[in-house]
Design an enzyme around this catalytic site. Structure first.
Site, PDB file in Angstrom:
ATOM      1  N   SER A  41       0.839  -1.203   0.000  1.00  0.00           N
ATOM      2  CA  SER A  41       0.000   0.000   0.000  1.00  0.00           C
ATOM      3  C   SER A  41       0.866   1.241   0.000  1.00  0.00           C
ATOM      4  O   SER A  41       1.771   1.382   0.820  1.00  0.00           O
ATOM      5  CB  SER A  41      -0.870   0.070   1.260  1.00  0.00           C
ATOM      6  OG  SER A  41      -1.512  -1.132   1.472  1.00  0.00           O
ATOM      7  N   THR A  94      -1.253 -10.949  -2.821  1.00  0.00           N
ATOM      8  CA  THR A  94      -2.357 -11.648  -2.170  1.00  0.00           C
ATOM      9  C   THR A  94      -2.107 -11.591  -0.670  1.00  0.00           C
ATOM     10  O   THR A  94      -1.020 -11.940  -0.209  1.00  0.00           O
ATOM     11  CB  THR A  94      -2.422 -13.115  -2.644  1.00  0.00           C
ATOM     12  OG1 THR A  94      -2.693 -13.124  -4.044  1.00  0.00           O
ATOM     13  CG2 THR A  94      -3.519 -13.878  -1.915  1.00  0.00           C
ATOM     14  N   HIS A  95      -3.105 -11.107   0.081  1.00  0.00           N
ATOM     15  CA  HIS A  95      -2.953 -11.006   1.531  1.00  0.00           C
ATOM     16  C   HIS A  95      -3.490 -12.254   2.222  1.00  0.00           C
ATOM     17  O   HIS A  95      -4.437 -12.891   1.750  1.00  0.00           O
ATOM     18  CB  HIS A  95      -3.701  -9.777   2.072  1.00  0.00           C
ATOM     19  CG  HIS A  95      -3.032  -8.477   1.750  1.00  0.00           C
ATOM     20  ND1 HIS A  95      -3.293  -7.770   0.601  1.00  0.00           N
ATOM     21  CD2 HIS A  95      -2.109  -7.766   2.441  1.00  0.00           C
ATOM     22  CE1 HIS A  95      -2.553  -6.667   0.590  1.00  0.00           C
ATOM     23  NE2 HIS A  95      -1.817  -6.643   1.699  1.00  0.00           N
ATOM     24  N   GLU A 194      -5.524  -3.187  14.750  1.00  0.00           N
ATOM     25  CA  GLU A 194      -5.344  -3.642  16.131  1.00  0.00           C
ATOM     26  C   GLU A 194      -6.182  -2.827  17.112  1.00  0.00           C
ATOM     27  O   GLU A 194      -6.579  -1.701  16.835  1.00  0.00           O
ATOM     28  CB  GLU A 194      -3.859  -3.508  16.539  1.00  0.00           C
ATOM     29  CG  GLU A 194      -2.938  -4.407  15.763  1.00  0.00           C
ATOM     30  CD  GLU A 194      -2.767  -3.970  14.312  1.00  0.00           C
ATOM     31  OE1 GLU A 194      -2.776  -2.747  14.035  1.00  0.00           O
ATOM     32  OE2 GLU A 194      -2.637  -4.859  13.450  1.00  0.00           O
ATOM     33  N   SER A 213       0.988  -8.093   6.146  1.00  0.00           N
ATOM     34  CA  SER A 213       1.620  -8.786   5.014  1.00  0.00           C
ATOM     35  C   SER A 213       3.068  -9.111   5.352  1.00  0.00           C
ATOM     36  O   SER A 213       3.476  -9.069   6.519  1.00  0.00           O
ATOM     37  CB  SER A 213       1.567  -7.893   3.764  1.00  0.00           C
ATOM     38  OG  SER A 213       2.392  -6.759   3.926  1.00  0.00           O
TER      39      SER A 213
HETATM   40  I1  8IG Z   1      -1.392   0.885   5.776  1.00  0.00           I
HETATM   41  O1  8IG Z   1      -2.063   0.210  11.659  1.00  0.00           O
HETATM   42  C1  8IG Z   1      -1.641  -0.130   7.468  1.00  0.00           C
HETATM   43  N1  8IG Z   1      -1.700  -1.452   7.478  1.00  0.00           N
HETATM   44  N2  8IG Z   1      -2.225  -4.338  11.101  1.00  0.00           N
HETATM   45  N3  8IG Z   1      -2.146  -2.034  11.393  1.00  0.00           N
HETATM   46  C2  8IG Z   1      -2.123  -3.122  10.576  1.00  0.00           C
HETATM   47  N4  8IG Z   1      -1.970  -3.038   9.268  1.00  0.00           N
HETATM   48  C3  8IG Z   1      -1.862  -1.813   8.746  1.00  0.00           C
HETATM   49  C4  8IG Z   1      -1.883  -0.647   9.511  1.00  0.00           C
HETATM   50  C5  8IG Z   1      -2.024  -0.772  10.910  1.00  0.00           C
HETATM   51  N5  8IG Z   1      -1.740   0.401   8.678  1.00  0.00           N
END
Ligand code: 8IG
Length: 273
Positions: A41, A94-95, A194, A213
């Site tokens: 991302s 792929t997540h 979280e 990821s």
């Molecule tokens: I962009 O704050 C992104 N991906 N687990 N926590 C988690 N994944 C994320 C976060 C985050 N920000």
């Protein structure tokens, strides 16, 4: 469908990756790739700094990659000639939270290894635990904690992970950009973010970055003998730090704002590895 166990010796995930790599060579016209790059991302706009694309294909044209969840949005793989090297760039991944299984999560990594890549750069967008890491800060991953409770490896293959995120490649990055800091990346299964209590736990276990990821991919890459560089883009402070809720739009905007810095970083680092 990717098998989740090696129940069929003639169609292991490794064979499937070999088939995908063969098809990749046909479709791109590039026989061997050298360095793979997975864009997380916020990293997509950085890709143009890497060089000119010699080919771009849909992942679904290769064996073992399933259709993307969003209709009309297929994952793309770009082949880029950068100096003397052929880069294989996965524009998406792929997540684990997609529920397609761990073999699907690492199929791109195994395909890259089968295509000849000896180095892989894993990037992601993540939450940060240090308040000095404002959104848009890149951080080198020094190590990880894999809280998925899963491994991409099936069976008694005991892969050493003591230098999982190559200290050699991290040093190279710091030569390019001495301001780069390092952190321990903690992967949660997601797709929810979280709770503040979970972030307190992350702090207690030595984590600096939280995301959804990278860790399973890094393990599969080491199993395949690749050298791994991991770079996180902190797009938000982790839950409970600012007192504000986490907002996916803000996360995306932070990525867009940081794109030129990430592009410059990748453009300077990748040719040196
Ligand atoms: I962009 O704050 C992104 N991906 N687990 N926590 C988690 N994944 C994320 C976060 C985050 N920000």
């Amino acid at each position: 469908m990717i098998p989740t166990t090696h129940d069929s010796l003639d169609h292991s995930p490794y064979d499937l990756a070999g088939e995908a790599a063969a098809r990749l060579a046909e479709l791109t016209g590039v026989e061997r790739h050298d360095v793979a790059l997975v864009l997380g991302s916020g990293w997509l706009p950085a890709v143009d700094a890497l060089g000119e694309a010699t080919a771009e294909i849909d992942t679904t044209d290769l064996p073992g990659f399933s259709a993307a969840a969003v209709a009309g949005h297929s994952g793309k793989i770009r082949s880029i000639r950068a100096g003397e090297r052929n880069l294989l760039v996965f524009l998406s991944r792929t997540h684990y939270y997609e529920g397609k299984g761990v073999a699907a999560v690492v199929h791109g990594v195994r395909t890259a290894a089968a295509a000849g890549c000896s180095t892989i750069v894993l990037t992601n967008g993540c939450g940060g635990l240090k308040e000095t890491w404002s959104p848009g800060t890149p951080v080198l991953i020094s190590d990880h904690v894999n809280l998925t409770g899963r491994s991409p490896i099936v069976g008694a293959t005991f892969v050493d992970l003591t230098d999982l995120y190559s200290s050699r490649l991290r040093a190279r990055c710091r030569e390019v950009d001495p301001t780069l800091e390092e952190g321990v990346y903690v992967q949660f299964p997601g797709p929810h973010y979280e709770t503040p209590a979970e972030i307190a736990m992350v702090r207690a276990i030595g984590g600096d970055l939280v995301g959804m990821s990278t860790t399973l991919e890094a393990i599969a890459a080491r199993e395949a003998g690749m050298e791994v560089l991991g770079i996180s883009l902190v797009t938000n402070l982790a839950a409970g730090i600012t007192g504000e809720p986490l907002n996916h739009e803000e996360v995306l905007a932070a990525g867009r704002a940081a794109a030129s810095r990430m592009g410059e970083l990748l453009g300077r680092i990748v040719p040196t590895i």
